[in-house]
Scaffold this active site. Structure first.
Site, PDB file in Angstrom:
ATOM      1  N   GLU A   1       0.821  -1.216   0.000  1.00  0.00           N
ATOM      2  CA  GLU A   1       0.000   0.000   0.000  1.00  0.00           C
ATOM      3  C   GLU A   1       0.851   1.260   0.000  1.00  0.00           C
ATOM      4  OE1 GLU A   1      -2.589  -0.528   3.308  1.00  0.00           O
ATOM      5  OE2 GLU A   1      -3.903  -1.944   2.258  1.00  0.00           O
TER       6      GLU A   1
ATOM      7  N   HIS B   1      -9.878  -0.337  -0.316  1.00  0.00           N
ATOM      8  CA  HIS B   1     -10.412  -1.012   0.867  1.00  0.00           C
ATOM      9  C   HIS B   1     -11.939  -1.127   0.816  1.00  0.00           C
ATOM     10  CE1 HIS B   1      -6.421   0.197   2.288  1.00  0.00           C
ATOM     11  NE2 HIS B   1      -6.540  -0.722   3.228  1.00  0.00           N
TER      12      HIS B   1
END
Length: 239
Positions: free
Chosen positions: A135, A168
């Protein structure tokens, strides 16, 4: 943006979507669904991390030759301070979401991940190791870094935070993701090293996992009810 960055993004997306094929294959050989999901996640993120780190070798070489890059000691210091900065930013963001936007605290995405971790503890390695590495490389080094060079800090943070939240599927907590994005991007800019936000991100995820691993869904629901009562009291006081 270098062409290898596009390949890195493609690898990350492929790792995220590969469960559509991988999980059914593991279930065909006798694995239970939850175990198949966690096992494939560990495998796919491990492979993706290896491939992406390998493709970033030119960047690593270039970074090691840059004199303006922070020292190892400074990176360690800001990694440590970054954890506290991130938690402070997260706390402010949660207060804004709760008392100004009326959004209940607690991420459904986080709770779902913790359920998988309780079923298959090996899944924890994805949350505390592979996910922070991938990420930060994708959303801070590539997306934020590329936009930051062309525009400014605010624009780069907002775009990277939106992409971060989208990955997400947790659009409700955009303020929290933006706050985290600001802190991690600041750490990246401050030290000129992606290692700094990676370490801070790992530390935060580790604390979350340790704090919630022993909590059941019923415990979490009870905590939310208590927080709702506190919100009502505080809200009535200020009104």
């Amino acid at each position: 943006m270098p062409s290898r960055y596009w390949f890195i993004i493609a690898i990350y997306i492929a790792a995220q979507l590969s469960s559509v094929i991988g999980v059914p294959l593991l279930m065909m050989v006798g694995m239970e669904k939850e175990i198949a999901i966690t096992s494939w996640a560990v495998f796919s993120f491990f492979v993706a991390t290896l491939l992406i780190v390998f493709m970033l070798k030119p960047d690593m070489k270039q970074a090691s030759e840059q004199r303006e890059r922070s020292s190892a000691g400074n990176i360690a210091l800001w990694s440590f301070l970054g954890v506290f900065l991130a938690y402070f930013a997260q706390m402010i963001a949660i207060l804004i979401e709760t008392f100004l936007l009326g959004i209940k605290p607690g991420s459904e995405n986080t709770q779902n991940l913790m359920e998988f971790a309780r079923i298959s503890p090996v899944f924890i390695i994805v949350m505390v190791l592979f996910a922070p590495i991938l990420e930060e490389i994708i959303f801070r080094k590539i997306i934020f870094g590329t936009i930051y060079k062309r525009t400014n800090f605010i624009v780069a943070v907002l775009v990277s935070a939106l992409a971060f939240a989208a990955s997400h599927f947790d659009f409700t907590h955009m303020v929290v993701y933006t706050a985290m994005g600001i802190v991690f991007a600041y750490l990246y800019v401050k030290t000129k090293s992606i290692i700094t936000p990676i370490i801070a991100h790992m530390a935060m995820n580790t604390v979350v996992v340790l704090g919630q691993y022993s909590l059941s869904e019923e415990d979490f629901r009870r905590m939310q009810e208590q927080f709702d009562q506190l919100q009502t009291i505080i809200g009535g006081f200020f009104i």
